[in-house]
Motif scaffolding. Structure first.
Motif, mmCIF file in Angstrom:
data_model
loop_
_atom_site.group_PDB
_atom_site.id
_atom_site.type_symbol
_atom_site.label_atom_id
_atom_site.label_comp_id
_atom_site.label_asym_id
_atom_site.label_seq_id
_atom_site.Cartn_x
_atom_site.Cartn_y
_atom_site.Cartn_z
ATOM 1 N N HIS A 196 37.274 33.076 43.807
ATOM 2 C CA HIS A 196 36.486 33.465 42.556
ATOM 3 C C HIS A 196 35.003 33.819 42.892
ATOM 4 O O HIS A 196 34.137 33.790 42.088
ATOM 5 N N HIS A 227 44.853 37.158 37.530
ATOM 6 C CA HIS A 227 44.408 36.795 36.034
ATOM 7 C C HIS A 227 44.994 37.541 34.961
ATOM 8 O O HIS A 227 44.365 37.347 34.009
ATOM 9 N N HIS A 235 43.658 29.591 33.613
ATOM 10 C CA HIS A 235 43.775 31.111 33.526
ATOM 11 C C HIS A 235 43.025 31.361 32.094
ATOM 12 O O HIS A 235 42.531 32.638 32.006
#
Length: 149
Positions: free
Chosen positions: A32, A43, A127
């Motif tokens: 990330h 994602h 998510h």
């Protein structure tokens, strides 16, 4: 011989647990962060069998393989146990994350334990709420009780 076997087993277990911390750290700060370019497609709905994100799994598989190989070639030293610990974590990750959550292998099994329900719920929240710079629930085989269903 028994003491050596117990030490190998202890190393395998310690590495397995340690890998959850490594995975959490890398997921939060690399995947990330600057690694978002590889993780981003994970994602979103997959367009095909593989994702760029799968390169992370290949990387850890290679590390595990090299530890196992060099451990064997060195006369079964502790590198073998380290590699097995990494490999076992990878198998757990694959089953929980890729098979049970993302259903990348179609099976007619839904885990019935509260532990697995919590893990799967935490990943669902991850998510739903995570972006490249923010996020929640970065673990893979551990999730706090706040994610209990």
């Amino acid at each position: 011989m028994i003491i050596e076997l117990l030490l190998y087993t202890l190393v395998i277990l310690v590495i397995f647990v340690f890998m959850e911390g490594v995975a959490w750290f890398l997921h939060k700060y690399v995947m990330h962060g600057f690694g978002w370019v590889l993780h981003k497609d994970h994602h979103y709905p997959r367009k095909g069998r593989f994702e760029k994100n799968d390169l992370f799994g290949l990387f850890f598989s290679l590390i595990s393989f090299l530890f196992i190989l060099t451990g064997i070639l060195s006369g079964f030293d502790f590198k073998l146990a380290i590699g097995i610990g990494i490999m076992l974590y990878g198998i757990g990750y694959f089953l929980v994350h890729d098979v049970f959550f993302h259903k990348r292998i179609k099976i007619n099994y839904r885990p019935k334990s509260s532990y697995l329900d919590r893990i799967l719920n935490a990943h669902g929240v991850h998510h739903a709420k995570s972006t490249p710079k923010t996020g929640v629930s970065f673990g893979f085989l551990y999730a706090s009780k706040k994610y209990a269903v």
